[in-house]
Every structure is written in structure tokens, then in C-alpha cells.
Design an enzyme around this catalytic site. Sequence first.
Site, short mmCIF file in Angstrom:
data_model
loop_
_atom_site.label_atom_id
_atom_site.label_comp_id
_atom_site.label_asym_id
_atom_site.label_seq_id
_atom_site.Cartn_x
_atom_site.Cartn_y
_atom_site.Cartn_z
CE LYS A 151 31.50 33.64 38.56
NZ LYS A 151 32.31 32.41 38.57
CB THR A 152 36.35 37.90 40.88
OG1 THR A 152 35.21 37.20 41.41
CG2 THR A 152 36.72 39.02 41.81
CG ASP A 212 32.20 39.18 41.99
OD1 ASP A 212 31.71 38.32 41.23
OD2 ASP A 212 33.34 39.06 42.49
NE ARG A 272 34.95 28.41 46.29
CZ ARG A 272 34.80 29.23 45.25
NH1 ARG A 272 35.41 30.38 45.20
NH2 ARG A 272 34.06 28.89 44.21
P1 ATP Z 1 34.32 32.16 41.68
O1 ATP Z 1 33.18 31.64 40.89
O2 ATP Z 1 34.83 31.17 42.64
O3 ATP Z 1 34.05 33.51 42.25
P2 ATP Z 1 35.68 33.46 39.51
O4 ATP Z 1 34.98 33.07 38.28
O5 ATP Z 1 35.38 34.81 40.06
O6 ATP Z 1 35.52 32.34 40.61
P3 ATP Z 1 38.41 34.32 39.66
O7 ATP Z 1 38.54 34.25 41.10
O8 ATP Z 1 38.28 35.62 38.98
O9 ATP Z 1 37.22 33.34 39.20
O10 ATP Z 1 39.61 33.53 38.96
C1 ATP Z 1 40.05 32.26 39.42
C2 ATP Z 1 41.55 32.15 39.30
O11 ATP Z 1 41.93 32.05 37.96
C3 ATP Z 1 42.25 33.37 39.85
O12 ATP Z 1 43.43 32.96 40.50
C4 ATP Z 1 42.56 34.16 38.61
O13 ATP Z 1 43.66 35.03 38.77
C5 ATP Z 1 42.85 33.07 37.60
N1 ATP Z 1 42.60 33.49 36.20
C6 ATP Z 1 41.43 33.84 35.66
N2 ATP Z 1 41.56 34.17 34.36
C7 ATP Z 1 42.85 34.02 34.06
C8 ATP Z 1 43.64 34.20 32.86
N3 ATP Z 1 43.10 34.59 31.73
N4 ATP Z 1 44.94 33.93 32.94
C9 ATP Z 1 45.51 33.52 34.10
N5 ATP Z 1 44.84 33.32 35.24
C10 ATP Z 1 43.53 33.57 35.24
MG MG Z 2 34.58 35.40 41.92
#
Ligand code: ATP
Ligand code: MG
Length: 733
Positions: free
Chosen positions: A30-31, A214, A610
Site C-alpha cells: 500500500k505504501t 496513508d 512487521r
Molecule cells: P503495511 O500494511 O504494514 O503498512 P503496506 O501494505 O504499506 O504494509 P509496503 O510497506 O508498501 O506494504 O510493502 C511491503 C514490502 O513489500 C516492502 O518491502 C515493499 O517494497 C515490498 N513490495 C510491495 N510490492 C512489491 C512488488 N510489486 N514487488 C516487489 N516488492 C514489493
Molecule cells: Mg504501509
Amino acid sequence: MLDQLNTAQREAVSAPRQNLLILAGAGSGKTRVLIHRIAWLIQTQAVSPLEILAVTFTNKAASEMKTRAQNILNHPIQNMWIGTFHGIANRLLRTHYREAGLKQNFEILDQTDQIRVIKQLFPDEKETPNNTELRDIANQFNRWKDQGLRSKHIDTLGNSPGYYHRLYEQYETLCNKESLVDFAELLLRAHELWLNNQGILDRYRERFRHILVDEFQDTNDVQFAWLKILAGQENYVFAVGDDDQSIYSWRGAQVSNMYKFQQTFENVRTVSLERNYRSTENILNAANSVIKHNKARLGKSLWTESNEGDKIRVVAMINEFAEAQFVAEECYRWIRYEIYRPADIAILYRNNWQARVLEQEFNQVGLPYRIHGGLRFFERAEIRFALSYLRLFQDPQADIAFLRVVNVPPRGVGQTAMDRILELSKGQNLSMWDAAAIAKDNQQVLPKAKRSLNTFSHYISNFNQRRDNLTLRQLATAAVYDSGLFEYYGKDKGETGRSRQENLKELVLAAEQFEQSHKDRLSVENPNATKEEACALTAFLDLVALDSREQQGSDTEAINLMTVHAGKGLEFPCVVMVGMEEGLFPHHASSFSVASVEEERRLAYVGITRAMKQLTMTFANSRTSFGKSLALQGHSRFLNEISKDHCIHLTYKDDTLVPRFSTKSPPIRTSEPAASEEVNHHKHERVQHSMFGDGVVVAEQGDGASRKLQVKFSNGKTSWFLADTDFLTFINH
Ligand code: ATP
Ligand code: MG
């Protein structure tokens, strides 16, 4: 840019201009999607960074976001507003202080200041509520503000206002008079700024065409309303969130804002992301098996292509000391054998106070660590005193600061003098500063107190008048040394006095570093800053106040210690969740209602997710808190909810990890017991410790991996360390 994304993520990043809601589980990107959206808007849609407003939950997340977007674009982004709701609200109020009904140098109250101000509502000391009651009062005020309610808005149902309600009214009057702004007030007042000033609102509406948020699941009513009004009909909101990670309902967060978004914003497109990129299969499945026990969920599925990974270790301890020892030994092993770097490791706990025992143990072993949240540098008493002096240099009329330091260090301003000042200030509606000026001529005030007040006011006026011509470092030096604080702590010859002096020196250094980075930042981000915006002193005091919501900067190599709340949005290859006990996590105060237990479960879900590669969860059979034994009822229900396929149960006993449910199996890992005989290879050698500085080895013990050295440092402190810790270097070698 889009190559690094999967199909669903790509859809979200490159969606046409419209309101978007990304609803997805932990670690699904998401982030990452939000950051790519910023870059995509700038690069392919010719959107100026000026038109973008990005909001996240912590300052740390905000600066990371900006760096990552810049990396994708390969050039610096100038003039983009990115920050926390509180930071952005502060920026708005500083710019439009008049319209917001504030003094130019209004003061931000952190949680402790807020209690202090509430205390002022009770002039009669006998009637002053105790600290718990004061905190309850503060919480109620904050809840009202989070809901957007002023005292006049509270429905009394035809009755006269209740006790809290009356206090709230008085608190409002006091804060208005003195231009005091607590955290919840920042948000509420920024919202009222929109409501009451159409012209200002229109300007920002025309500016911020794209608003990205976010952690949307943790917005409260005021934040939602603020976004809604800023977006108006013309602008687009890109909101990302996960209902399973909503963990701030106690601060007024409304997970229902996710559905409300779909209903109240026009033409919302919803995208869901289902692939988790962060964690191994075992970790993800454990998280899923816990969260599925919650009834109130939107329901999402998450899958991963990662390997199965290690099973989660669930480890039983006798007490919190064994737990801390175990965690420190594990960290030591991970770092020593280069399995993980210190910064790869996070130790998560439910309550801030759990950090203390861990800290002690880490210091003992010589492990570098950083505490996120909790009692931090800027909250230490001596630092708060020095900051109050800085605050008075900025504005001598700042009553809270005045009260805090008028007699610290003790300078003979006794109770009689103080009573006169308070009386005058109340009776004639004067600031403490002005009241003190009159009190100096009062008969009842003793000559010594008069002299002291005179010196004090000369000192403050002097630096107040010269503040624009002095550097922040010079002002901080004045606050630390000229105030007499430094000398005062020097009289305490013990450990505490010394460490307080160290901290004060550190503050001067922090001020200097801040001033430099403030200048650098302004030249890039806001070259046309007004004089007020450019003022390093105001910016520093703001930062300190806002920062006390999270943690001071600096990304040195250190193990991360933090509450699960503070871990939100972050990821670490190796995570230890300590204190997984019923009564502690879920917290005993939560076990009475289903909704609260569900929030605790979401918190557990946040903690588990995490972890990228390795997760350890520990619980103790007995534990004390503030000197009292806690009534624990065994291990946490959340541990039972993790399916047996994904974890192994162990017990840590006599420095050894053994399977929990079998007495016959051989030990899994044994740390060599310390030999008792004395060996003196290094005695008297000089060493340098990466955190504690220079010292001399005064004793040695043990052999092999458990060989320990006792080091006496130049500040007089003595500690034991494992001999081959990387944090000790022999100066003679
Ligand atoms: P949270 O709910 O904990 O905030 P999030 O949904 O925001 O998590 P991110 O932190 O954006 O998730 O991504 C989690 C990990 O997965 C990060 O290390 C990110 O770089 C990796 N990631 C996400 N999408 C991809 C992708 N398409 N290819 C490779 N790595 C990815
Ligand atoms: Mg996030």
C-alpha cells in the site's frame, strides 16, 4: 516505473484522476503504491509537486516517503507538502495564526504540558485531582476535540453542564487566553480554519489537487472532515488503509472512515491488493490465523509467493529478567554471527514501561539500541527545563515555561513570592511574567526573592531581545549554562547528575545540528520562507513538541525497541514480540469488551506482520511493573490462535532453549556457562565503546564466547560486556 509493480498495484498507481481507496492487508504494498502514485503524477501527468499533499502517520514515515519518491524520479522534489496530520496542521496555523485566533508564537502542549495546564484550573491545591484523574480529564477533552466538539457543541440534554464539561469550558478559555495548543487542538483548529475562512480554504483547494493519505484506517472524525472539506468537489483523494490494522480507536480513530469514504466522496474506485511481499509463509499464515478470530472485519485474503521460512518460536520464560536476558543473547548472537544487522532487528512490546528491563540488559551486554517512543531525550526533566528557557527567550509571556523554571535551579523564589505572582496574574489577568514584574515591588516578597526575580528577568529579557541575532546553538548554550542548570546538576556528584549534564550537552549539539539541517531544508523546500517560517528557534521548539509524539531522528545502526503501536507501517527482517501474556497483551483493561479485545487482536496482527523473515514471541510466567507483581493469567490467547503448523513452543531455562512440551529432548542451543575463575588478559587496557566512549578494563571473567570484561568509563560508570562485542575496541591494539 510501473514495471516494479503487480497488476493490481499498477492499476491503482496509474488510475485516472478520481477518488481512490486502496483497501488491502499488511505488507501488500500500500505504501509502495502511494509513493509510486506521487512519482507517477509528477512524471507522467505533469502534476507539480506543489499540487500534492501527502499525509502519513509519523514524521519518520513522511521523510522516508519523500526520499523513496525522489529515488524513483531520480531528482529532488521541491515544495511538496508531506507530513503528519499534526505537522501539517501546525504549519497551517503558524502561517495563518491570526485567522486561527492565535498568537504568532503560540505554544504546542505535549501530553505532560496539557496535564500541567489542567492542573491550573484548580487553584486550591486540596481540590486538585490526582494524576490518574487529571489524565482522565485530559482524555475526555481530547476525545471531544477528536470528534470536533467545542464545549458549546456538547449536548447537555437540557441539563446544566456536567463536571468535565465545565472544566472543558474553563480549559478552552485558559488556552485561548494564552495561545496554548494541545495535539488534538492542532487538528480541530486547522479544521475550523477551513470552516471559518473561505478565502484561505479556496487558496489551498486550488493548490492541493491531489491529496494522498496513508494509514487511512486510523483517521479520526476531525481528520476526515478536514480532508473532506479540503478536497471539495474538484480535488482527488487517494486513500490507502487496512481495517485489520486499525489500532487507534482509543484516540478517536474511526475504522468506519473507510466505508464512509466510499459513501461521502464521489465516484470512488476501490482497489484491493492481495499479494503480500513482506513476510514468509509461516509468518503470514500465523498473522492470518490470529486475525480471522475477529468478527468485525471487511474480510480480505492475503497470499504470498515467499518461501515457507522458519517457524515462529514461542518461548516461555520464568520472569521478565530471563526474558530480557534471552532477547539480549539472541540479539548478540544474530549480530555477532552476522545473521542480522542491529537495524534489522525490532523488539516490540505492548507498553512503554516494558522497555526498562530490556534496556538494562542491552546496556550490560553492550548492544546498541534505540528506543522509539517512550521516555525520550526531549522528555527528560533536565531537557524540559532547558527547553523552557528557550521557550522564554522566544516569548517571555509563556506561562507554562515560566512556572517550570522560575525557580529551577533553585534561586530563592519561594512560595510567598510565587503566591503573589499567581494572585496578581489571576486578579489582574496578567501573564506570569508581567505579574512577576509587579511582584518585585511588593512588600510581602522577601528581598532575596526580589533580587532573584530581577536577575531572572534580566537574563530572559536579554536573550529575548537578542534572539534574532544569535544562533540556535548560542541560545541553547545560554539556556543550558547561563541559566545555571548545568552547574546545578554538577552539584549532584552521583551517576544521575553526570548523566543529566551529558544530556544537556547533547541538547546544545542537537540544537546546532538542527539549525544546519533547518537551513538546508529551507533552501530546498521553501526558499521564499517568511521570517517566521525561517526562525530556527520556533521550528526547533515545534519539532520537539511534535516529536514527543514519536521519536527523535538519527538512523544509526541500532536495534529498534518500540511499542507495537509505534511499529505500524514499518518492517524488519527479524522481530521479537515480548510480553505475550494474558493481561498484558491483550491488555487487562481491554479484556472486558469484545470490541476492545478485537482492537488488541488487530494490534497483535500489526506486530506479527512487521516481521519479514523471523519472528520470536515470548511470554513470562511472572512479571512486575512499577515494583508490583502483575496478576497474569498465563500466556496470551493470541498465541493459542496461531495454528500449530506455523510455530514451535520452547522454554528458556538455565540459559538454554528446550522444547516446551517434552523433557527428554536434548537442548536446542546452549550458551556456554561463564567460567568462574578470573583471567586477566586485558586488565588495565584502554578501550573505546561505540556508545559509552573511553574506558579501562577493570575485571575479566569467563572464557570462550561468554568471556566478559568489566569496563570503567571516564564518566565513572562501570559495566560488564561480552569480550568480543563489536562495540568495544582496544585503543592500544
Ligand atoms: P503495511 O500494511 O504494514 O503498512 P503496506 O501494505 O504499506 O504494509 P509496503 O510497506 O508498501 O506494504 O510493502 C511491503 C514490502 O513489500 C516492502 O518491502 C515493499 O517494497 C515490498 N513490495 C510491495 N510490492 C512489491 C512488488 N510489486 N514487488 C516487489 N516488492 C514489493
Ligand atoms: Mg504501509
